[in-house]
Design a protein around this motif. Structure first.
Motif, short mmCIF file in Angstrom:
data_model
loop_
_atom_site.label_atom_id
_atom_site.label_comp_id
_atom_site.label_asym_id
_atom_site.label_seq_id
_atom_site.Cartn_x
_atom_site.Cartn_y
_atom_site.Cartn_z
N SER A 236 0.86 -1.20 0.00
CA SER A 236 0.00 0.00 0.00
C SER A 236 0.89 1.24 0.00
O SER A 236 1.11 1.86 1.05
N GLN A 238 2.59 5.00 -0.53
CA GLN A 238 2.15 6.38 -0.34
C GLN A 238 2.34 7.13 -1.66
O GLN A 238 3.45 7.17 -2.20
N THR A 240 1.22 10.73 -4.00
CA THR A 240 0.65 12.07 -3.97
C THR A 240 -0.11 12.36 -5.26
O THR A 240 0.01 11.63 -6.25
N SER A 265 -8.28 11.21 -0.71
CA SER A 265 -8.76 10.35 0.38
C SER A 265 -9.68 9.25 -0.13
O SER A 265 -9.94 8.27 0.58
#
Length: 371
Positions: A236, A238, A240, A265
């Protein structure tokens, strides 16, 4: 097997995803005593949209649940592949299965809810995380975290790409990273920049990135999926908004704008994994289905469909064979050659150069029109 033998058969299904829920439905229709054990305390399917192929919908018709599934779907006539800036590469109707010609587009959450909703109350047991599986030949013993044990004549391992059943009994090889990430979101059709004009799946490809627009008209939404090359193998990762925009640079500006307007989100971000083909899917009393048996990359949209086909083939084999042992061998002989090929094709991915390999004889539209 005789009807009386099937009615005396105690079956434990490990996992309540697509494969597990479908297997539970198909096997319970044989009259067997079926229970499903799911590690999650509640069922919550994340992700976005998928397509249920005509052969899959015919299985639902056979099981008497076609309407329950169809009512949360949008029927699609064809899929189209285009270049990054929207030039057509190919357009193909879905492979028909008898009179069924439409692929039904559905949100993953709606689909699993529909499948679980047609199972008898009390069949699915949540909060059961499998710890060990003991294969005793003619029966099997499952032990769950917390100490509860269950004994069954047949165990169906439907516990996904990280399958405990597969790891303990059939293969300790781990999942294989594809070198790609998948970014998935469900947006309002009003936010699709006018790109969704019907109920058909479209895919835009360029420079190692694929963008899928999958209409979910019954919801007034669109599944917007980006698959992009990335060396980060974190399950998973990260990511942007700028990372995502970099993957769609050079695409149709409307696709870039959809990406720019995403609420991060709501975006499901995953590294993409599959598994190598597993040599054997069964013993005398344990069998694998779905991702536990043949997890594949999503480029062909065949993961969920294959799990449903597995469930149907397993039920067919139990009905037709003289014993559980014979049925499991027949099931593997029927399904494994198919999924081995699908795993290989799915690993090819999609590029303009690869499309003719995936669809033999199908030339890109631009080449065909030049002749």
């Amino acid at each position: 097997m005789q009807s009386s033998d099937l009615k005396n058969l105690k079956i434990a299904v490990v996992g309540a995803g697509y494969g597990g829920a479908a297997a539970a439905k198909a096997l319970s229709l044989l009259g067997a005593d079926v229970n499903v054990y799911e590690q999650a305390s509640q069922i919550r399917e994340v992700g976005a949209g998928i397509g249920l192929r005509p052969s899959t919908m015919n299985r639902f018709r056979e099981w008497g649940i076609f309407d329950a599934v169809a009512k949360v779907t949008s029927p699609s006539e064809f899929f189209e592949i285009l270049t990054a800036d929207g030039a057509p590469i190919m357009k193909e109707t879905w492979p028909a299965d008898g009179e069924q010609t439409h692929t039904h587009l559905v949100h993953r959450g709606d689909f699993i809810d529909a499948l679980l909703g047609v199972l008898p109350e009390g069949m699915v047991h949540l909060g059961h995380k499998l710890e060990t599986v003991q294969d005793k030949g003619d029966r099997c013993v499952l032990t769950f975290v917390g100490g509860k044990t269950v004994e069954a004549d047949l165990v169906v391992g439907a516990d996904g790409i990280k399958s405990v059943v597969r790891h303990q009994l059939f293969s300790q090889a781990g999942p294989v990273f594809s070198g790609e990430h998948a970014y998935r979101a469900v947006i309002s059709v009003d936010d699709a920049q006018g790109m969704v004009v019907d109920d058909n799946l479209r895919m835009y490809i360029g420079r190692g990135t694929k963008i899928y627009l999958l209409p979910l008209r019954h919801r007034g939404q669109v599944s917007f999926d980006i698959t992009a090359l990335c060396p980060d193998s974190t399950w998973s990762p990260q990511v942007t908004k700028d990372d995502m925009l970099a993957t769609v640079a050079g695409f149709d500006e409307r696709l870039v704008e959809i990406t720019r307007n995403l609420d991060m989100s709501t975006v499901n971000v995953r590294a993409v994994y599959d598994i190598d083909p597993v040599g054997a899917w069964h013993s005398d009393s344990v069998v694998l289905v779905g991702d536990a048996a043949h997890s594949m990359l999503h480029h062909q949209g065949q993961g969920a469909n294959s799990a449903i086909e597995d469930a149907g083939a397993l039920a067919d084999a139990l009905r037709e064979a003289d014993s559980v042992k014979e049925a499991l061998a027949r099931y593997q002989a029927t399904r494994k050659p198919v999924t081995d090929k699908l795993q290989a094709i799915s690993r090819q991915g999609w590029s303009e150069d690869e499309i003719n390999d995936v669809f033999p004889g199908q030339k890109p539209a631009a080449a065909a029109s030049a002749e």
